[in-house]
Design an enzyme around this catalytic site. Sequence first.
Site, mmCIF file in Angstrom:
data_model
loop_
_atom_site.group_PDB
_atom_site.id
_atom_site.type_symbol
_atom_site.label_atom_id
_atom_site.label_comp_id
_atom_site.label_asym_id
_atom_site.label_seq_id
_atom_site.Cartn_x
_atom_site.Cartn_y
_atom_site.Cartn_z
ATOM 1 N N TRP A 103 0.820 -1.214 0.000
ATOM 2 C CA TRP A 103 0.000 0.000 0.000
ATOM 3 C C TRP A 103 0.849 1.256 0.000
ATOM 4 O O TRP A 103 0.501 2.254 -0.651
ATOM 5 C CB TRP A 103 -0.988 -0.025 1.160
ATOM 6 C CG TRP A 103 -2.017 -1.088 0.953
ATOM 7 C CD1 TRP A 103 -2.142 -2.263 1.639
ATOM 8 C CD2 TRP A 103 -3.034 -1.102 -0.058
ATOM 9 N NE1 TRP A 103 -3.178 -2.999 1.126
ATOM 10 C CE2 TRP A 103 -3.744 -2.314 0.085
ATOM 11 C CE3 TRP A 103 -3.418 -0.216 -1.062
ATOM 12 C CZ2 TRP A 103 -4.818 -2.658 -0.737
ATOM 13 C CZ3 TRP A 103 -4.488 -0.547 -1.880
ATOM 14 C CH2 TRP A 103 -5.172 -1.755 -1.713
ATOM 15 N N ASP A 173 -1.498 7.037 6.495
ATOM 16 C CA ASP A 173 -2.561 6.172 6.002
ATOM 17 C C ASP A 173 -2.840 5.157 7.107
ATOM 18 O O ASP A 173 -2.063 4.232 7.323
ATOM 19 C CB ASP A 173 -2.115 5.472 4.710
ATOM 20 C CG ASP A 173 -3.142 4.472 4.200
ATOM 21 O OD1 ASP A 173 -4.198 4.295 4.835
ATOM 22 O OD2 ASP A 173 -2.876 3.840 3.146
ATOM 23 N N LYS A 197 -12.538 -1.420 7.274
ATOM 24 C CA LYS A 197 -11.816 -2.423 8.044
ATOM 25 C C LYS A 197 -12.157 -2.339 9.528
ATOM 26 O O LYS A 197 -12.482 -3.325 10.156
ATOM 27 C CB LYS A 197 -10.302 -2.274 7.818
ATOM 28 C CG LYS A 197 -9.917 -2.435 6.347
ATOM 29 C CD LYS A 197 -8.437 -2.203 6.110
ATOM 30 C CE LYS A 197 -8.098 -2.137 4.625
ATOM 31 N NZ LYS A 197 -8.336 -3.405 3.924
#
Length: 362
Positions: A103, A173, A197
């Site tokens: 990511w 992030d 999530k």
Amino acid sequence: MANRAYNFNAGPAALPLEVLERAQKQFVEFENSGMSLMEMSHRGAVYEKVHFEAVALLRELMGIPHNYKVLFIQGGASTQFAMVPMNLIKSGKAPAYIATGSWATKAIQEAKMFGDITIAASTEADQYRRVPAINELQYSEDTSYLHLTSNETIEGTQWREYPDTGSVPLIGDLSSDILCRPIDVSQFAVIYAGAQKNLGPSGVTIVIIREDLIGQPDLPVPTMLRYSTHAKADSLYNTPPTFAVYMMNETLKWLKEQGGAAAMEQRNREKARLLYEVIDGSSGFYRGFAEPGSRSIMNVTFRLGSEELDKKFVKESEAEGFVGLKGHRSVGGMRASIYNAVPVESVRALVNFMKDFQSRNG
């Protein structure tokens, strides 16, 4: 409910059963309004109450300082990979990124579209099995910002502490570990996270941004991709994902009922401990992917001795009601995502399955 799966999906992920049951009761008619929340105008008082309650709960649960704005934006964290550099790169000042896995790499690739960047540290040589030590970071005090990915879902690594970047804005992030533990929001200039999530269903992305960074970007930025657009309109400039915001609000209520971030951390560490103990105590039958000092308490990644065993593990676990244990295609192996809403009982069931599987195949 006896037929609930053991859900270890990486995202969209498990939601608290209590939240799903509340939503079920309110799905057709919300608070005696004669209609579903999904049918209402986002300009109306009923939805606005939900919207601003979610903002207030997020502020309370994370201890967000008054000089930060909380924004609800669409497009997922992947859109933030572009919005961050578009809004925050300053002319002549290259941003710095920390490369810790899949990511972080995607964020880096997107940022390169808007100019030169520097890599403050990379663990690619270690197959992204760890996050760098803070003393490994190298970046200029004149950089636009420093970006990190708090938790790498695919590799199963997580920052245990964040760097003090002084006057350099720190961008985080936190898509896969937001509210899994208490953090000091004031360490960051910007935090962004997809909700799917730990905070609710897919469809809404949270951006927590320090107010002094909300201004006229140096780059030309379309209206909908400017933080200032959403900040000025309290995230109501256009139609927000109303049902996703409602579900996030209910999840935040649940988190508060459970005791907040501190209680979540205790519960999450217990779930992670149970799994890592089985892996470490298996005499090599299960092999953890992440280095012990960088192990995630959200995504436990491990492998078996062969591809054949991996396939057998997946097949047999699915037959026993376990969902989402197959690792990401880019790294293979297994991954158990144990986000906030995953019950400890599900982890104990997985531990028992892993022990039984080893006894039959070891």
